[in-house]
Design a protein around this motif. Structure first.
Motif, PDB file in Angstrom:
ATOM      1  N   ALA A 104     -43.656  23.879   5.553  1.00  0.00           N
ATOM      2  CA  ALA A 104     -42.569  22.885   5.982  1.00  0.00           C
ATOM      3  C   ALA A 104     -42.956  21.439   5.221  1.00  0.00           C
ATOM      4  N   SER A 105     -41.993  20.509   5.235  1.00  0.00           N
ATOM      5  CA  SER A 105     -42.142  19.274   5.011  1.00  0.00           C
ATOM      6  C   SER A 105     -41.147  18.254   5.424  1.00  0.00           C
ATOM      7  N   GLY A 106     -41.414  17.173   5.278  1.00  0.00           N
ATOM      8  CA  GLY A 106     -40.495  16.280   5.574  1.00  0.00           C
ATOM      9  C   GLY A 106     -40.898  14.555   5.366  1.00  0.00           C
ATOM     10  N   TYR A 107     -40.381  13.664   4.909  1.00  0.00           N
ATOM     11  CA  TYR A 107     -40.810  12.228   4.765  1.00  0.00           C
ATOM     12  C   TYR A 107     -40.115  11.381   5.561  1.00  0.00           C
ATOM     13  N   ALA A 108     -40.772  10.119   5.882  1.00  0.00           N
ATOM     14  CA  ALA A 108     -39.984   9.153   6.461  1.00  0.00           C
ATOM     15  C   ALA A 108     -40.325   7.879   5.462  1.00  0.00           C
ATOM     16  N   LYS A 109     -39.388   7.063   5.330  1.00  0.00           N
ATOM     17  CA  LYS A 109     -39.632   5.815   4.395  1.00  0.00           C
ATOM     18  C   LYS A 109     -38.714   4.746   5.205  1.00  0.00           C
ATOM     19  N   ILE A 110     -39.775   3.621   5.122  1.00  0.00           N
ATOM     20  CA  ILE A 110     -39.249   2.424   5.808  1.00  0.00           C
ATOM     21  C   ILE A 110     -38.128   1.697   4.781  1.00  0.00           C
ATOM     22  N   LYS A 111     -37.080   1.362   5.059  1.00  0.00           N
ATOM     23  CA  LYS A 111     -35.964   0.650   4.332  1.00  0.00           C
ATOM     24  C   LYS A 111     -35.567  -0.543   5.173  1.00  0.00           C
ATOM     25  N   THR A 112     -35.436  -1.524   4.321  1.00  0.00           N
ATOM     26  CA  THR A 112     -34.485  -2.850   4.796  1.00  0.00           C
ATOM     27  C   THR A 112     -33.334  -2.255   5.154  1.00  0.00           C
ATOM     28  N   ASP A 113     -32.910  -2.903   6.472  1.00  0.00           N
ATOM     29  CA  ASP A 113     -31.398  -2.446   6.660  1.00  0.00           C
ATOM     30  C   ASP A 113     -30.629  -3.679   6.458  1.00  0.00           C
ATOM     31  N   ARG A 114     -29.338  -3.220   6.826  1.00  0.00           N
ATOM     32  CA  ARG A 114     -28.273  -4.344   6.417  1.00  0.00           C
ATOM     33  C   ARG A 114     -28.658  -5.741   7.362  1.00  0.00           C
ATOM     34  N   HIS A 115     -28.323  -6.628   6.935  1.00  0.00           N
ATOM     35  CA  HIS A 115     -28.279  -8.300   7.749  1.00  0.00           C
ATOM     36  C   HIS A 115     -27.685  -8.318   8.814  1.00  0.00           C
ATOM     37  N   TYR A 116     -26.631  -7.529   9.203  1.00  0.00           N
ATOM     38  CA  TYR A 116     -25.996  -7.519  10.320  1.00  0.00           C
ATOM     39  C   TYR A 116     -26.264  -6.902  11.670  1.00  0.00           C
ATOM     40  N   LEU A 117     -27.235  -6.020  11.413  1.00  0.00           N
ATOM     41  CA  LEU A 117     -27.690  -5.009  12.303  1.00  0.00           C
ATOM     42  C   LEU A 117     -28.782  -5.940  13.315  1.00  0.00           C
ATOM     43  N   LYS A 118     -28.982  -5.329  14.441  1.00  0.00           N
ATOM     44  CA  LYS A 118     -30.169  -5.750  15.337  1.00  0.00           C
ATOM     45  C   LYS A 118     -31.431  -5.789  14.827  1.00  0.00           C
ATOM     46  N   HIS A 119     -31.862  -4.714  14.015  1.00  0.00           N
ATOM     47  CA  HIS A 119     -32.890  -4.339  13.336  1.00  0.00           C
ATOM     48  C   HIS A 119     -32.898  -4.701  11.971  1.00  0.00           C
ATOM     49  N   ALA A 120     -34.000  -5.086  11.535  1.00  0.00           N
ATOM     50  CA  ALA A 120     -34.219  -5.487  10.102  1.00  0.00           C
ATOM     51  C   ALA A 120     -34.710  -4.196   9.271  1.00  0.00           C
ATOM     52  N   TYR A 121     -35.360  -3.198   9.789  1.00  0.00           N
ATOM     53  CA  TYR A 121     -35.760  -2.163   9.027  1.00  0.00           C
ATOM     54  C   TYR A 121     -35.329  -0.744   9.745  1.00  0.00           C
ATOM     55  N   GLN A 122     -35.382   0.499   8.917  1.00  0.00           N
ATOM     56  CA  GLN A 122     -34.976   1.487   9.696  1.00  0.00           C
ATOM     57  C   GLN A 122     -36.150   2.367   8.912  1.00  0.00           C
ATOM     58  N   GLY A 123     -36.329   3.501   9.836  1.00  0.00           N
ATOM     59  CA  GLY A 123     -37.138   4.587   9.096  1.00  0.00           C
ATOM     60  C   GLY A 123     -36.409   5.658   8.724  1.00  0.00           C
ATOM     61  N   TYR A 124     -35.936   6.081   7.579  1.00  0.00           N
ATOM     62  CA  TYR A 124     -35.149   7.059   6.938  1.00  0.00           C
ATOM     63  C   TYR A 124     -36.037   8.319   6.848  1.00  0.00           C
ATOM     64  N   LEU A 125     -35.363   9.410   7.242  1.00  0.00           N
ATOM     65  CA  LEU A 125     -36.119  10.793   7.227  1.00  0.00           C
ATOM     66  C   LEU A 125     -35.242  11.229   6.165  1.00  0.00           C
ATOM     67  N   GLY A 126     -36.050  12.359   5.293  1.00  0.00           N
ATOM     68  CA  GLY A 126     -35.711  13.093   4.227  1.00  0.00           C
ATOM     69  C   GLY A 126     -36.469  14.109   3.971  1.00  0.00           C
ATOM     70  N   PHE A 127     -36.134  15.161   3.063  1.00  0.00           N
ATOM     71  CA  PHE A 127     -36.788  16.206   2.531  1.00  0.00           C
ATOM     72  C   PHE A 127     -37.425  17.342   3.568  1.00  0.00           C
ATOM     73  N   MET A 128     -36.548  17.382   4.615  1.00  0.00           N
ATOM     74  CA  MET A 128     -36.773  18.413   5.718  1.00  0.00           C
ATOM     75  C   MET A 128     -36.573  19.882   5.221  1.00  0.00           C
ATOM     76  N   PHE A 129     -37.403  20.507   5.337  1.00  0.00           N
ATOM     77  CA  PHE A 129     -37.505  21.849   4.742  1.00  0.00           C
ATOM     78  C   PHE A 129     -38.586  22.661   5.258  1.00  0.00           C
ATOM     79  N   VAL A 130     -38.212  23.943   5.788  1.00  0.00           N
ATOM     80  CA  VAL A 130     -38.869  25.093   6.216  1.00  0.00           C
ATOM     81  C   VAL A 130     -38.988  26.127   5.665  1.00  0.00           C
ATOM     82  N   SER A 131     -39.926  26.673   5.126  1.00  0.00           N
ATOM     83  CA  SER A 131     -39.994  27.930   4.195  1.00  0.00           C
ATOM     84  C   SER A 131     -39.162  29.039   5.203  1.00  0.00           C
TER      85      SER A 131
END
Length: 158
Positions: free
Chosen positions: A66-93
């Protein structure tokens, strides 16, 4: 079943590239806009080596299952948080599905994000991918926004 969750290394690339193709095969039926033929979604090497991302794998008896990733991304300027953790590549054999491995990977990714003071976590999932939606809801995700599309190539717009 004995499972170890660990950070991926560049030595894991051959298996992870196969997993990437598994993700693409699984998602093609949900998305008519994906190109035909051989494609790649991710730069897995970059995700493994970049300090702002991490790839985790589940290993069972020496095999990556199985696999997955998290990537820290700058988020939109008008949101309460400056960054988000974006998850992807979720795979289970296929032979390891239904054993809680997705949750184990997600938990490791969330821990990684939290250790970096990233508390807003996002991911994308196709609306018709019911098994994936259920898996994400099971670990606490909630539907937030719907992305809509329209192909107007054959529309008569007179």
């Amino acid at each position: 079943m004995s499972v170890i969750i660990r950070k991926a290394t560049l030595n894991d690339l051959p298996v992870l590239l196969e997993f990437e193709q598994g993700v693409i095969v699984a998602e093609r039926p949900f998305d008519p806009t994906i190109k035909d033929g051989s494609i790649y979604y991710y730069d897995i090497s970059e995700l493994i080596t970049n300090p702002n991302s991490e790839v985790f794998v589940a290993e069972s008896h020496g095999d990556i299952v199985a696999s997955g990733y998290a990537k820290i991304k700058t988020d939109r300027h008008y949101l309460k948080h400056a960054y988000q953790g974006y998850l992807g590549f979720m795979f289970v054999s296929e032979t390891h599905r239904g054993k809680g491995l997705n949750k184990m990977i997600v938990d490791a990714l969330l821990k990684w994000c939290k250790a970096r003071n990233i508390y807003e976590i996002r991911l994308d999932v196709y609306e018709d991918n019911t098994p994936a939606i259920k898996a994400y809801e099971k670990v606490g995700f909630k539907k937030h926004m719907i992305n809509m599309r329209l192909d107007i190539e054959s529309f008569d717009l007179e």
